[in-house]
Design a protein around this motif. Structure first.
Motif, short mmCIF file in Angstrom:
data_model
loop_
_atom_site.label_atom_id
_atom_site.label_comp_id
_atom_site.label_asym_id
_atom_site.label_seq_id
_atom_site.Cartn_x
_atom_site.Cartn_y
_atom_site.Cartn_z
N GLY A 188 9.60 -30.35 6.07
CA GLY A 188 9.13 -29.90 4.76
C GLY A 188 7.96 -28.95 4.76
N GLU A 192 13.93 -31.99 -0.84
CA GLU A 192 15.11 -31.66 -0.04
C GLU A 192 16.27 -31.23 -0.92
N ARG A 248 15.90 -27.61 -1.81
CA ARG A 248 16.29 -26.77 -0.68
C ARG A 248 17.80 -26.71 -0.56
#
Length: 155
Positions: free
Chosen positions: A37, A122, A125
């Motif tokens: 991250g 996440e 992303r």
């Protein structure tokens, strides 16, 4: 062949090729999706700065060149015109996808503190990478259309 038409085709091919290469890099570099991250956010924030400056003028110039090529290729027959029109439509769709989906995600990531990532980062992303894959396919297909038009419309 008119020199304006020939020059416009080369410029459009170059600009769309640069754009396609720029967006495909992320697809060809899957390590970006696997970065931890904090490293991902730092990388992405730096990249967004560069892409945010370079891509809008590149794409506007590419669209302008494609409009000129489409206008001139209309006289060259349906094959040449169809390929250029398809490329123009795909580039416009890529820009629309960027403006409606990817830019908002970029702004979100730009606001993150890499050392204090929000829950669910996440998913942001993953969503960005999915939309980017579609954008990359559109850019590559547009570039392919222009290469085919350049190859077969030599007149």
């Amino acid at each position: 062949m008119s020199s304006v038409y020939a020059a416009s085709r080369v410029i459009a091919l170059l600009l769309v090729g640069l754009y396609a290469g720029g967006v495909v890099f992320v697809v060809l570099a899957p390590s970006v999706a696997r970065l931890p991250g904090p490293a991902y956010v730092r990388y992405w924030q730096a990249l967004n700065t560069d892409y945010g400056r370079a891509m809008p003028p590149l794409m506007l110039a590419g669209i302008a060149a494609l409009v000129v090529v489409a206008a001139w290729s209309w006289r060259r027959g349906w094959f040449a015109f169809g390929l250029v029109a398809a490329a123009l439509i795909m580039v416009i769709l890529a820009v629309v996808l960027t403006l409606t989906g990817l830019d908002s995600l970029n702004r979100v990531v730009d606001g993150w503190d890499p050392d204090l990532l929000p829950d669910g980062w996440e998913e942001s992303r993953r969503r960005w990478l999915g939309l980017h894959l579609v954008r990359s396919a559109l850019a590559l297909a547009a570039f392919a259309c222009l290469v085919i038009a350049q190859t077969f419309d030599r007149g």
